[in-house]
Design an enzyme around this catalytic site. Structure first.
Site, PDB file in Angstrom:
ATOM      1  N   GLU A   1       0.808  -1.223   0.000  1.00  0.00           N
ATOM      2  CA  GLU A   1       0.000   0.000   0.000  1.00  0.00           C
ATOM      3  C   GLU A   1       0.843   1.275   0.000  1.00  0.00           C
ATOM      4  O   GLU A   1       1.990   1.270   0.434  1.00  0.00           O
ATOM      5  CB  GLU A   1      -0.902  -0.008   1.249  1.00  0.00           C
ATOM      6  CG  GLU A   1      -1.894  -1.164   1.211  1.00  0.00           C
ATOM      7  CD  GLU A   1      -2.774  -1.288   2.453  1.00  0.00           C
ATOM      8  OE1 GLU A   1      -3.978  -1.499   2.281  1.00  0.00           O
ATOM      9  OE2 GLU A   1      -2.263  -1.194   3.587  1.00  0.00           O
TER      10      GLU A   1
ATOM     11  N   CYS B   1       3.266   8.527   1.386  1.00  0.00           N
ATOM     12  CA  CYS B   1       3.918   7.561   2.258  1.00  0.00           C
ATOM     13  C   CYS B   1       4.006   6.265   1.457  1.00  0.00           C
ATOM     14  O   CYS B   1       2.976   5.693   1.078  1.00  0.00           O
ATOM     15  CB  CYS B   1       3.052   7.389   3.510  1.00  0.00           C
ATOM     16  SG  CYS B   1       3.672   6.135   4.629  1.00  0.00           S
TER      17      CYS B   1
ATOM     18  N   CYS C   1       6.887  -6.958   6.164  1.00  0.00           N
ATOM     19  CA  CYS C   1       8.070  -6.470   6.873  1.00  0.00           C
ATOM     20  C   CYS C   1       8.583  -7.585   7.764  1.00  0.00           C
ATOM     21  O   CYS C   1       7.800  -8.333   8.347  1.00  0.00           O
ATOM     22  CB  CYS C   1       7.713  -5.250   7.725  1.00  0.00           C
ATOM     23  SG  CYS C   1       9.135  -4.485   8.545  1.00  0.00           S
TER      24      CYS C   1
ATOM     25  N   CYS D   1       7.838  -5.808  14.816  1.00  0.00           N
ATOM     26  CA  CYS D   1       7.474  -4.955  15.958  1.00  0.00           C
ATOM     27  C   CYS D   1       6.026  -5.290  16.343  1.00  0.00           C
ATOM     28  O   CYS D   1       5.135  -5.265  15.492  1.00  0.00           O
ATOM     29  CB  CYS D   1       7.604  -3.482  15.583  1.00  0.00           C
ATOM     30  SG  CYS D   1       9.269  -3.057  15.001  1.00  0.00           S
TER      31      CYS D   1
ATOM     32  N   CYS E   1       2.830  -3.061  15.389  1.00  0.00           N
ATOM     33  CA  CYS E   1       2.654  -2.635  13.997  1.00  0.00           C
ATOM     34  C   CYS E   1       1.989  -3.740  13.191  1.00  0.00           C
ATOM     35  O   CYS E   1       2.456  -4.884  13.188  1.00  0.00           O
ATOM     36  CB  CYS E   1       4.011  -2.289  13.391  1.00  0.00           C
ATOM     37  SG  CYS E   1       3.937  -1.866  11.633  1.00  0.00           S
TER      38      CYS E   1
ATOM     39  N   ASN F   1      -1.789   3.937  16.991  1.00  0.00           N
ATOM     40  CA  ASN F   1      -2.968   3.612  16.200  1.00  0.00           C
ATOM     41  C   ASN F   1      -3.355   2.172  16.476  1.00  0.00           C
ATOM     42  O   ASN F   1      -2.491   1.313  16.605  1.00  0.00           O
ATOM     43  CB  ASN F   1      -2.663   3.789  14.708  1.00  0.00           C
ATOM     44  CG  ASN F   1      -2.427   5.245  14.359  1.00  0.00           C
ATOM     45  OD1 ASN F   1      -3.261   6.100  14.648  1.00  0.00           O
ATOM     46  ND2 ASN F   1      -1.272   5.538  13.780  1.00  0.00           N
TER      47      ASN F   1
ATOM     48  N   CYS G   1      -0.083   5.308  10.522  1.00  0.00           N
ATOM     49  CA  CYS G   1       1.185   4.659  10.871  1.00  0.00           C
ATOM     50  C   CYS G   1       0.929   3.300  11.510  1.00  0.00           C
ATOM     51  O   CYS G   1       0.182   3.201  12.474  1.00  0.00           O
ATOM     52  CB  CYS G   1       1.964   5.479  11.886  1.00  0.00           C
ATOM     53  SG  CYS G   1       2.318   7.136  11.375  1.00  0.00           S
TER      54      CYS G   1
END
Ligand code: SAH
Length: 350
Positions: free
Chosen positions: A93, A106, A113, A117, A120, A300, A343
């Site tokens: 995205e 962004c 990934c 983390c 996330c 978030n 984020c």
């Protein structure tokens, strides 16, 4: 990896590719002008190319790399998330954010990934693959074309804060950055200081990036100033500790003269204690002095996580304490929450 695309090539490789097609050298410059200058990636629309040459160029240099699967907006249309699909079905995205004085895209550097983390969403599914340089640049070209064609505006800022760890895909990201900041016709001509590369803190790669002398902004996702908690929040901390990462950030700041942006997702009762604010301010002041800027990101929500943003009074006290140590600190205005575009929320769910 996807098929070779014009945007994967540097100037020399473009000249070779054009010669290989039996075309005169000036065609290379024309193609660069079309792609980077006019933001056109379809040779059928390149009116200065003879019709007979267009399909040959399309086949060799402009494969259809990305398809839009879906595009969703929020914030009264000022934030737009695009879900892309690559030639092999891989999805990722990008998010375009329009503000009164600037427009930022962004972008993703990897599909998924590998940094894991826990707060996330992207980290939860793991890494699918690196994006190619052209796949990274296509996100930029598309955003720039949208701004020009739909908003009569200009794309001003690029942040490598979408999916992925940019410094884990170093060579392709670096090539993309070079073409983002090169003036047309060799690049999109976006100012280096308006390009931000965000990292979990791969210390050797931060130093290497500093040595490239590109002048791009570095963002460091620190999230806590102590190793004990950071070992769990940012697992790569088990490899490069807070002190090593801050040393690398100092090296970057000194080499470039640029402020380093320290990202800190504020999580209720996890990393928002007053003593952590004091420790953060103290360590950043010692490592970076006036070249540190803290960006607090209210956490978030992500699927399946119990964690939550800190209450506003806690956040205000955190800011106050960091500033008291002489370090500048602001709270990021979060865009795109309702469409899972903020984020840490990018998961490329088809
Ligand atoms: N891998 C790079 C690039 C991603 S940038 C990096 O970590 O820097 C995305 C930023 O959003 C990072 O600072 C990341 O730590 C932060 N982030 C991740 N999940 C978040 C969440 N749930 N709420 C707020 N910020 C988050």
């Amino acid at each position: 990896m996807p098929p070779r695309h014009f945007a994967d090539l540097d100037e020399d490789a473009r000249a070779t590719a054009v010669a290989d097609l039996g075309l005169p050298a000036f065609r290379g410059k024309q193609l660069a002008n079309q792609y980077f200058g006019r933001l056109i990636a379809d040779p059928d629309r390149m009116t200065d190319l003879p019709a007979a040459v267009r399909s040959q160029v399309a086949r060799a240099l402009f494969p259809d790399l990305l398809t839009v699967v879906r595009s969703v907006s929020c914030d009264a249309g000022e934030t737009r998330k695009t879900l892309w699909r690559g030639h092999d079905g891989t999805t990722f995205e990008s998010v375009l954010m329009r503000y009164p004085q600037r427009t930022t895209v962004c972008i993703s550097s990897q599909a998924g990934c590998g940094m894991a983390c826990p707060f996330c969403a992207t980290g939860q599914a793991g890494l699918t693959r690196n994006l190619s340089t052209a796949e990274i640049l296509e996100q930029v070209r598309s955003a720039a074309a949208t701004m020009r064609d739909e908003h009569d505006g200009r794309l001003s800022n690029i942040v490598f804060m979408g999916m992925g760890e940019p410094l884990a895909n170093y060579n392709r990201v670096l090539a993309a950055v070079r073409r983002i900041i090169a003036p047309a016709p060799h690049g999109f001509g976006i100012s280096a200081r308006a390009v931000t590369v965000s990292t979990v803190g791969l210390a050797p790669a931060i130093r290497k990036l500093a040595d490239e002398r590109l002048g791009v902004t570095l963002a460091l996702s620190l999230h806590t100033p102590d190793d004990e908690l950071r070992d769990t929040l940012v697992p790569v901390n088990n490899r490069w500790k807070v002190s090593e990462v801050l040393d690398a950030a100092r090296y970057y700041a000194e080499a470039t003269g640029r402020r380093v942006s320290v990202e800190y997702a504020l999580i209720r009762d996890v990393n928002d204690q007053p003593w952590r604010a004091d420790m953060l301010g103290k360590k950043l002041h010692a490592a970076l002095g006036p070249l540190a800027h803290v960006n607090l990101i209210p956490l978030n929500p992500t699927p399946g996580s119990e964690w939550d943003a800190s209450p506003k009074p806690v956040e205000r006290e955190f800011v106050r304490r960091v500033r008291e140590r002489g370090v500048s600190c602001t709270v990021r205005d979060t865009r795109g929450r309702e469409i899972a575009a903020a984020c840490g929320q990018l998961a490329a769910q088809g």
